[in-house]
Design a protein around this motif. Structure first.
Motif, mmCIF file in Angstrom:
data_model
loop_
_atom_site.group_PDB
_atom_site.id
_atom_site.type_symbol
_atom_site.label_atom_id
_atom_site.label_comp_id
_atom_site.label_asym_id
_atom_site.label_seq_id
_atom_site.Cartn_x
_atom_site.Cartn_y
_atom_site.Cartn_z
ATOM 1 N N ASN A 228 1.008 -0.867 0.175
ATOM 2 C CA ASN A 228 0.230 -0.093 0.012
ATOM 3 C C ASN A 228 0.869 0.959 -0.158
ATOM 4 O OD1 ASN A 228 -2.691 -1.543 0.592
ATOM 5 N ND2 ASN A 228 -2.404 -1.612 2.387
ATOM 6 N N VAL A 229 2.174 1.452 0.386
ATOM 7 C CA VAL A 229 2.765 2.354 0.908
ATOM 8 C C VAL A 229 4.358 2.506 0.597
ATOM 9 C CG1 VAL A 229 3.626 4.420 1.883
ATOM 10 C CG2 VAL A 229 1.420 3.549 2.730
ATOM 11 N N ALA A 230 5.117 2.499 -0.022
ATOM 12 C CA ALA A 230 6.489 2.774 -0.476
ATOM 13 C C ALA A 230 6.799 4.032 -0.143
ATOM 14 C CB ALA A 230 6.804 1.895 -1.949
ATOM 15 N N TYR A 231 8.039 3.802 -0.165
ATOM 16 C CA TYR A 231 9.203 5.390 -0.133
ATOM 17 C C TYR A 231 10.336 5.278 -0.712
ATOM 18 C CZ TYR A 231 7.408 5.761 4.841
ATOM 19 O OH TYR A 231 6.908 6.260 5.944
ATOM 20 N N ASP A 232 10.588 6.050 -1.720
ATOM 21 C CA ASP A 232 11.368 6.260 -2.725
ATOM 22 C C ASP A 232 12.602 7.501 -1.581
ATOM 23 O OD1 ASP A 232 13.295 5.898 -4.273
ATOM 24 O OD2 ASP A 232 12.490 7.645 -6.085
ATOM 25 N N ILE A 233 13.993 6.827 -1.443
ATOM 26 C CA ILE A 233 14.575 7.364 -0.426
ATOM 27 C C ILE A 233 15.769 7.996 -1.517
ATOM 28 C CG2 ILE A 233 15.814 8.050 1.446
ATOM 29 C CD1 ILE A 233 13.050 7.124 2.509
ATOM 30 N N GLY A 234 15.859 10.029 -1.197
ATOM 31 C CA GLY A 234 17.025 10.194 -2.354
ATOM 32 C C GLY A 234 16.391 10.861 -3.720
ATOM 33 N N THR A 235 15.610 10.516 -4.118
ATOM 34 C CA THR A 235 14.427 10.347 -5.409
ATOM 35 C C THR A 235 15.727 10.700 -6.690
ATOM 36 O OG1 THR A 235 12.525 10.378 -6.178
ATOM 37 C CG2 THR A 235 13.194 12.053 -5.210
ATOM 38 N N GLY A 248 2.088 -0.291 -9.736
ATOM 39 C CA GLY A 248 1.302 -0.664 -8.824
ATOM 40 C C GLY A 248 0.848 -0.576 -7.170
ATOM 41 N N VAL A 249 1.929 0.066 -6.610
ATOM 42 C CA VAL A 249 1.708 1.174 -5.159
ATOM 43 C C VAL A 249 0.990 1.493 -5.436
ATOM 44 C CG1 VAL A 249 3.374 1.542 -3.271
ATOM 45 C CG2 VAL A 249 4.419 0.190 -5.427
ATOM 46 N N LYS A 250 0.060 1.989 -4.300
ATOM 47 C CA LYS A 250 -1.413 2.741 -3.950
ATOM 48 C C LYS A 250 -0.591 3.699 -4.201
ATOM 49 C CE LYS A 250 -3.846 -0.734 -3.212
ATOM 50 N NZ LYS A 250 -5.270 -1.891 -2.551
ATOM 51 N N GLN A 251 0.609 3.799 -3.397
ATOM 52 C CA GLN A 251 0.847 5.311 -2.818
ATOM 53 C C GLN A 251 2.081 5.616 -2.593
ATOM 54 O OE1 GLN A 251 -0.595 6.577 0.991
ATOM 55 N NE2 GLN A 251 1.172 8.712 0.850
ATOM 56 N N VAL A 252 2.964 6.551 -3.175
ATOM 57 C CA VAL A 252 4.529 6.742 -3.045
ATOM 58 C C VAL A 252 4.951 7.628 -2.827
ATOM 59 C CG1 VAL A 252 6.436 6.012 -4.371
ATOM 60 C CG2 VAL A 252 4.576 5.033 -5.007
ATOM 61 N N VAL A 253 6.048 7.725 -1.521
ATOM 62 C CA VAL A 253 6.656 9.119 -0.807
ATOM 63 C C VAL A 253 8.018 8.928 -1.615
ATOM 64 C CG1 VAL A 253 6.666 10.521 1.300
ATOM 65 C CG2 VAL A 253 4.720 8.956 0.202
ATOM 66 N N ALA A 254 7.927 9.835 -1.845
ATOM 67 C CA ALA A 254 9.462 10.428 -2.322
ATOM 68 C C ALA A 254 10.209 11.654 -1.877
ATOM 69 C CB ALA A 254 9.234 10.209 -4.383
ATOM 70 N N THR A 255 11.150 11.297 -1.397
ATOM 71 C CA THR A 255 11.842 12.597 -0.762
ATOM 72 C C THR A 255 13.448 12.991 -1.107
ATOM 73 O OG1 THR A 255 13.315 11.112 0.539
ATOM 74 C CG2 THR A 255 10.811 11.380 1.241
ATOM 75 N N ASN A 276 -0.416 8.902 -8.066
ATOM 76 C CA ASN A 276 -0.584 8.586 -6.391
ATOM 77 C C ASN A 276 1.171 7.980 -5.710
ATOM 78 O OD1 ASN A 276 0.641 7.226 -8.367
ATOM 79 N ND2 ASN A 276 0.607 5.484 -7.891
ATOM 80 N N VAL A 277 1.720 9.348 -5.679
ATOM 81 C CA VAL A 277 3.089 9.782 -5.832
ATOM 82 C C VAL A 277 3.313 11.261 -4.646
ATOM 83 C CG1 VAL A 277 5.307 10.633 -6.335
ATOM 84 C CG2 VAL A 277 4.305 8.628 -7.711
ATOM 85 N N GLN A 278 3.983 11.429 -3.873
ATOM 86 C CA GLN A 278 4.023 12.757 -3.279
ATOM 87 C C GLN A 278 5.655 12.620 -3.409
ATOM 88 O OE1 GLN A 278 1.645 11.923 0.571
ATOM 89 N NE2 GLN A 278 -0.092 10.988 -0.595
ATOM 90 N N LEU A 279 5.832 14.092 -2.945
ATOM 91 C CA LEU A 279 7.132 14.801 -2.575
ATOM 92 C C LEU A 279 7.453 15.412 -1.711
ATOM 93 C CD1 LEU A 279 8.028 16.409 -6.691
ATOM 94 C CD2 LEU A 279 10.009 14.538 -4.875
ATOM 95 N N GLN A 280 8.615 15.133 -0.937
ATOM 96 C CA GLN A 280 8.582 15.549 0.742
ATOM 97 C C GLN A 280 10.295 16.326 0.509
ATOM 98 O OE1 GLN A 280 8.172 14.271 4.861
ATOM 99 N NE2 GLN A 280 6.657 14.288 3.499
#
Length: 406
Positions: A228-235, A248-255, A276-280
């Protein structure tokens, strides 16, 4: 990355003290000595001045400046070749302690770390010399040299707006200008990721994914049962986040901590209409985000000090980012979650890190290896047997380490 505090450079021209804003992508200090040079300046004279630490402000034809830069490169290469030949001759004249030739002795494993650091020193010195050829641009990034191209759009994208109210001009190295022009071309045409069927559009100061053999590893690795949730660290450009979203990952948080990278990734996500990708902006892990079922990271691969913004994608002083990533992973990982660490073993072949150290870092972070996928590099340097580090580069393997809680 460019320094946040403005710096200025000054020089005398026509008996008048001139000044302009100093721009340096490698964070070089404003030059203390500047002389004006033009089409009459010989390459030998320019090379001598640059080696002495004098910067050269170009006042001739724009395309002749390009020719001068090439001439400086050739002189640096000849100087390095003569230095290498002297070392080989000196080694050959030493009393033999074994049956090894001088060439074989210079490539013994114990010399590889020194050879790596020597190559970096040579590259740094080359960069310093070449960066001493300077250009002046006005407040709109316009060059008034003969036959100068329009560089304003590329420079604005790379360096931001100058202070027009103060009629602020700038001085920068010809190499940094070439970097801005090259980045503008990459940003326009993109980098094709064939295995993914998309193109990625890098920005200036963000490492372009021209080497992307690891993409297939992320396509081949089985997703966790719950994703459901994945992180991409250092995108960076956002490439790994795009892979996860398209899988198909439902929510991706990229930092990322670099504002240029965040702007670049945002543009790439928008192009592909990824809702479905959020940036932070964050140093490693996001805040106020749910625990991740999957955390991916492609950290810098070599434990050495970076000297420019682009090198932060390759060099990680004291393995700071890698260690920080591993040490913080467990507290951000959901039960039964997985970590996908994309890492080359080039550091091991260069004897900058051992496999035992890496495995100890995993264990100290409370992580265990579930499986590993490997691939061989396909980039040109891994095939270039004239590279002093060819033995290490040709043996390199890039891996996807799948880690889980102990």
């Amino acid at each position: 990355m460019l320094a946040t505090q403005k710096q200025y450079v000054q020089w005398f021209e026509n008996e008048t003290l001139r000044h302009a804003r100093w721009l340096s992508e490698s964070n070089h200090l404003p030059p203390a000595r500047i002389v004006l040079v033009d089409d009459k300046t010989t390459a030998d004279e320019a090379y001598r001045l640059a080696c002495e630490g004098t910067s050269l402000l170009w006042r001739g034809d724009f395309h002749n400046a390009k020719q001068l830069l090439q001439a400086l490169k050739r002189r640096i290469e000849r100087t390095n070749e003569r230095s290498e030949q002297r070392k080989i001759k000196k080694a050959a004249n030493k009393p033999a302690k074994s049956n090894k030739t001088a060439a074989e002795s210079s490539e013994t494993p114990k010399d590889i770390p020194n050879l790596f650091h020597q190559q970096r020193q040579i590259q740094a010195q080359r960069s310093r010399i070449l960066s001493r050829l300077l250009l002046e641009l006005d407040t709109d990034y316009v060059s008034h040299l003969r036959r100068a191209p329009d560089v304003s759009t590329a420079c604005t994208a790379a360096f931001g707006q100058l202070d027009k109210a103060a009629d602020e001009s700038c001085v920068l190295s010809f190499r940094d200008l070439q970097g801005a022009l090259g980045a503008a071309q990459w940003r326009e045409k993109g980098v094709s990721i064939e295995s993914l069927g998309v193109s990625i559009y890098p920005h200036y100061g963000v490492f372009a994914p021209t080497r992307h053999e690891y993409v297939q590893l992320l396509l081949d690795a089985p997703l966790p049962t719950v994703n459901n949730v994945a992180y991409d660290i250092g995108t960076g450009t956002g490439l790994l986040a795009i892979i996860l979203a398209q899988r198909g990952v439902k929510q991706v948080v990229a930092t990322d901590l670099n504002p240029r990278a965040l702007a670049c990734a945002s543009e790439n996500f928008t192009r592909l209409e990824l809702a479905n990708v959020q940036l932070q902006q964050a140093d490693l892990y996001p805040t106020d985000a749910p625990l991740a079922n999957l955390i991916v990271c492609n950290p810098p691969w070599l434990p050495a000090k970076p000297s420019s913004s682009l090198e932060y994608a390759v060099y990680d002083a004291n393995s700071t980012m890698l260690l920080g990533f591993l040490q913080g992973a467990k507290q951000h990982l959901a039960e039964q979650g997985e970590i996908w660490l994309i890492l080359s073993d080039l550091a091991e072949h260069l004897q900058l890190r051992t496999r035992e150290e890496l495995l100890d870092w995993f264990a100290n972070a409370g992580l265990a290896v579930k499986y590993r996928l490997d691939t061989k590099p396909k980039h040109g340097r891994s095939q270039d047997d004239t590279d002093p580090l060819f033995a290490a580069r040709s043996a390199e393997v890039t891996s996807l380490w799948c880690l889980q809680r102990v």
